[in-house]
Design a protein around this motif. Structure first.
Motif, short mmCIF file in Angstrom:
data_model
loop_
_atom_site.label_atom_id
_atom_site.label_comp_id
_atom_site.label_asym_id
_atom_site.label_seq_id
_atom_site.Cartn_x
_atom_site.Cartn_y
_atom_site.Cartn_z
N GLU A 290 0.80 -1.22 0.00
CA GLU A 290 0.00 0.00 0.00
C GLU A 290 0.84 1.28 0.00
O GLU A 290 0.37 2.33 -0.40
CB GLU A 290 -0.96 -0.01 1.19
N SER A 291 2.09 1.17 0.42
CA SER A 291 2.96 2.35 0.42
C SER A 291 4.14 2.22 -0.54
O SER A 291 5.02 3.08 -0.56
CB SER A 291 3.50 2.62 1.84
N LEU A 292 4.17 1.16 -1.33
CA LEU A 292 5.32 0.89 -2.20
C LEU A 292 5.61 2.05 -3.15
O LEU A 292 6.76 2.44 -3.35
CB LEU A 292 5.08 -0.40 -3.00
N HIS A 293 4.56 2.62 -3.73
CA HIS A 293 4.75 3.70 -4.71
C HIS A 293 5.27 4.98 -4.06
O HIS A 293 5.82 5.85 -4.73
CB HIS A 293 3.42 3.99 -5.41
N VAL A 294 5.10 5.10 -2.75
CA VAL A 294 5.61 6.26 -2.02
C VAL A 294 7.05 6.01 -1.57
O VAL A 294 7.89 6.91 -1.60
CB VAL A 294 4.73 6.56 -0.79
N ARG A 295 7.35 4.77 -1.19
CA ARG A 295 8.67 4.44 -0.67
C ARG A 295 9.74 4.34 -1.75
O ARG A 295 10.88 4.76 -1.54
CB ARG A 295 8.61 3.11 0.11
#
Length: 433
Positions: A290-295
Motif C-alpha cells: 500500500e505504500s510501495l509507490h511512495v517508498r
C-alpha cells in the motif's frame, strides 16, 4: 482494478474490493481447511470445476487477494504467492521444466538463484547455460538447445546491479519458442514492468521492497497471460497434455494462455512441494504494498545521493549504481528504469577486504545484515555472505569482486546516511595505511 488506474492507486486498492459491510482491510483467513456441506461440492474443487478453497497448502483467500493485487501491478493475468523468492523462482522454472530440460540464464543473478540453477536443479536433471547480460543477439541464440524450455534473468541483478536488456532477451527467447522469466524484485512494478517489454513470467522476492519492513519472508509469481503454450505443445507437455495426477486435465486447453501456468503451478507443484506463504505474512505484505509507490522514490533518491557521494571519495575504487551518470548501464537504465531503479548501491574500497572489514565495523546507523530493500539502511560483503558458495572465478563472472560492499539505502534522512558513510570511510582509510 481497471488498467486505467495509476500504479499508486493499484498499490493501495488493487486485488481486494470489499462489498457492503465487509472488512475494509484484507482479512486474514488463518485456517488450514474449509468446510463444505456436501462431498459433491468439495469434489468440484478437486476437479477444478468450481472456484473455492479446501486446504491452505494450495490456496488461501488472503493470499489470493494479495496475489491478485501484484498481478494487477505487473499487468499480468494471474499470480500466486510462495513462501520465499527462491521458492518463486524454483516453481516458475520447474513448472515448465523436467529432467532432461535446459535453461538459458543470465550469469549476473543473485548467488542463491545461481546456485539453484547450477547445483540443485542440475541434480534434478535440469541443465543450464549461463550467458552474459551483455551478450549479443547472436551469442544469446548460440546458447539455446533443442531441449531449452525457458530463459531467465533479473531486471536489476543482485548485487551486481547489471540491467537486463529485457526486450532483447524476450526477442531471443520467443525466437526459440520459450518464455522469458524475469525476476523483478529490485525495481518492483513501480519502476519497471517487464511484461511491457516482452517478458512472460515475473517473479519476486516479496521479502524485499514489496514488504519493505523486514517483517515477512515471501515470494510471488505473475503470468503475463500472453505466451501461447499450445502453439508449441511439444515443448511443454506439462501444460498441453493430460495431467494424470489431476484427473487428466489439460491446463492450456482448460484455462487458456491467461490461467494455465499459474493453475498448474498451484494445483500440481504447490500441492506436491507445499512452499505456501502464510496468510499472516500475506497480510503484512499487503500493508507494504500500500505504500510501495511512495517508498520507492525515496529509496532511489537516497541511493543516488549516496552513490554520488561515494564516487567523489578517494578511498573508493569504483561505485556501481545504474542510474548514476557514467555507469555502464546508464543508457539501459534510462530505457527500462527512467524513474529510478532501486535503493541498492555497490562499491569497492581501494584497500580490498581489510579496508572493507574496517569500514563495516565502524558503521553506526547502517547495519550489517544479510538483507536489502527495507526501510532501514544496511550493508554486507557478498563474497563472505550471500555469494560465499561461489568460487572467485564465478564471483568475477557474476560481477561481484571479493572486496565489494553492497549498500541498501533505506528511508532515513540522506544526510544521516552520508554522515555514517563518511566516518566509516575514515576507518577504512586508516586500515589502508
Amino acid at each position: 482494478m481497471a488498467d486505467t488506474y495509476g500504479i499508486g492507486t493499484t498499490c493501495v486498492q488493487g486485488g481486494y474490493h470489499p462489498g457492503n459491510g465487509q472488512p475494509r482491510e484484507v482479512p486474514i483467513i488463518q485456517s488450514t481447511t474449509f468446510k463444505y456441506d456436501t462431498s459433491e461440492a468439495m469434489g468440484k474443487l478437486f476437479d477444478l470445476e468450481a472456484d473455492g478453497y479446501f486446504y491452505s497448502r494450495l490456496q488461501n483467500p488472503t493470499n489470493d487477494y494479495v496475489a491478485k493485487k501484484i498481478a494487477e501491478m505487473e499487468g499480468g493475468t494471474a499470480a500466486m504467492l510462495t513462501s520465499s523468492g527462491q521458492a518463486a523462482n524454483f516453481l516458475a522454472i520447474f513448472n515448465i521444466c523436467e529432467a532432461g530440460s535446459h535453461v538459458v540464464a543470465s550469469s549476473s543473478i543473485y548467488g542463491g538463484t545461481f546456485n539453484l540453477l547450477n547445483v540443485t536443479m542440475k541434480k534434478m536433471g535440469v541443465d543450464v547455460t549461463f550467458v552474459s547480460p551483455d551478450a549479443t543477439e547472436d551469442e544469446l541464440n548460440a546458447a539455446f538447445r533443442p531441449n531449452t524450455r525457458a530463459m531467465f534473468g533479473e531486471t536489476i541483478a543482485n548485487p551486481a546491479l547489471t540491467v537486463l536488456d529485457i526486450e532483447l532477451f524476450a526477442k531471443v527467447a520467443h525466437a526459440h519458442h520459450v518464455p522469458l522469466i524475469v525476476d523483478n524484485t529490485f525495481p518492483t512494478p513501480v519502476n519497471c514492468r517487464p511484461i511491457e517489454w516482452g517478458a512472460d513470467i515475473i517473479t519476486h522476492s516479496t521479502t524485499k521492497y514489496m514488504d519493505g519492513h523486514g517483517a515477512a519472508i515471501g515470494g510471488a509469481i505473475v503470468d503475463a497471460g500472453k505466451f501461447d503454450w499450445e502453439a508449441y505443445a511439444g515443448l511443454f507437455p506439462g501444460l498441453t497434455t493430460p495431467d494424470e495426477s489431476y484427473h487428466g486435465i489439460v491446463y492450456a486447453e482448460k484455462f487458456g494462455k491467461e490461467g494455465a501456468f499459474i493453475t498448474k503451478a498451484t494445483s500440481q507443484l504447490m500441492r506436491d512441494l507445499g512452499p505456501i506463504q502464510s496468510p499472516q505474512n500475506a497480510f503484512y505484505l499487503n500493508l507494504g504494498l500500500e505504500s510501495l509507490h511512495v517508498r520507492m522514490p525515496r529509496h532511489c533518491e537516497n541511493a543516488l545521493k549516496a552513490a554520488e557521494f561515494l564516487e567523489a571519495q578517494p578511498e573508493v575504487t569504483f561505485v556501481n549504481y545504474p542510474n548514476l551518470k557514467g555507469n555502464k548501464y546508464y543508457e539501459r537504465a534510462m530505457k527500462y528504469l527512467p524513474h529510478g531503479g532501486c535503493g541498492v548501491v555497490t562499491f569497492e574500497l581501494k584497500g580490498g577486504r581489510p579496508a572493507a572489514e574496517a569500514f563495516m565495523k565502524e558503521l553506526k546507523l547502517i547495519a550489517i545484515e544479510t538483507h536489502v530493500a527495507d526501510a532501514r539502511s544496511c550493508c554486507l560483503n557478498p563474497a563472505t555472505s550471500t555469494h560465499r558458495q561461489l568460487t572467485d572465478e564465478q564471483l568475477r563472472e557474476a560481477g561481484v569482486p571479493a572486496g565489494l560492499i553492497r549498500l541498501s539505502c533505506g528511508l532515513e534522512d540522506s544526510r544521516d546516511i552520508i554522515a555514517d558513510l563518511t566516518q566509516a570511510l575514515a576507518a577504512a582509510r586508516k586500515a589502508m595505511g
